[in-house]
Design a protein around this motif. Sequence first.
Motif: not given
Length: 434
Positions: A367-390
């Motif tokens: 199993q893999i346990h993940t913590f404090n996850l935020r991911i954006q694998p497509f359409l990254v702009k200006e080296n920053k995360f876009s609006t997050a969907e929880d």
Amino acid sequence: MEPRWSPRGPLRLPRCSACLLLLLGTAGFFQSYAVEVDVKDASNATCLYAQWMMSFLIKYETNSSDYKNATLSLSSNVTHDGSICGNDTQAALLAVQFGEGHSWSVNFTKTNETYQADFITFTYNTNDTAVFPDAKRKGPITIVVKDTMHPVQLNNVFVCHNTDSIEAENVTQFFWNLTLQAFVQNGTIGEKESRCDADTPTSAPTVLPTDANITTASTTTLSPAPTTVPKPVENPDTGNYSLKSGNKTCLLATVGLQLNVSQDKPLLININPKTTSADGTCGNTAATLRLNDGNSRFIDFTFVVKNASANVRRFYLKEVNVTLLNHINGSVILSADNNNFSKWDASLGSSYMCRKEQTLEINEGLQIHTFNLRIQPFLVKENKFSTAEDCSPEVDNFIVPIAVGAALGGLVVLVLMAYFFGHKKHRNAGYEQF
């Protein structure tokens, strides 16, 4: 002549001009052959000598636009055409060819006192259907990697028994049991050794399950005392990872990772972001993030875009591959994958976020346990995360207190209204008495 082995390692065998000796290597997933190359100069004296084992882990795109891992090891039909001695003005070259159109080479340069490897060139042929049965891209693919070998004193033999790896462009190269000397002088192999860092006593190899990063999560019963409570395992540190396409960031990830390996005992392995490097691929409809924690552990996360023809497109995690290797000999301790995920779903152009712990079931033993996850694998702009969907569990946790608060607020309003109207009626009744 049969190869002879002693407790201290292989005995030197008689060499012939430009000879190549293949010895059956370790069994298992990375079964390979040990290669010994002895290059002679015009006077039939040894000028370049090497003996080593190597294997390759290659991630490739299939005809269905998925990604798979292929293992390529040396076979018995290895040649070493093109190997040259080198001199003060020309680099030495160690080259081997094997299998169906695969080749590997490394060049060496020297100074007045040292020699070192400059770069490695590896070509794998996806027309080899035994290794790449459903490869989308056909033909030879070449990658060039600058080697990180430290300079070695001339007349010294470079030795590294522990596993070393080099990762670039979806290919991880593994090397172990290496003995090497370039620019051999007077045809005589040196007696002094220069060891790699992994072989030194201060940096002993890490082998499961004695790795310092592994915490045994089990209970111990001491009769007649009651069962002791296991020590809580700390959550892993959160790491920040990114991929670039050219000069542009194409994937961003922030996550803490913990592996739960069920072997003889449950093992909880925290992935240390300080020693973990990120590699992978970015595409319009598929992207892969590969993490190498520096301790022979590799985790691949593959994302795809669904509803590619719809107006509102979304991405999700489709596949996870995990490989744990023995740091000494490169053999596989564990290899597992799951390509049927539908996790971490979010709109294309947004990022996915989940602060709570989540669990990815790779198989029954991992199993893999993940913590404090935020991911954006497509359409990254200006080296920053876009609006997050929880993630939905977190959204549900917010809805419950909001609903309870609204209900309590409504109840307070009703009580105040009842009190107000009741008090007003009482005052009106008092006026009628006069």
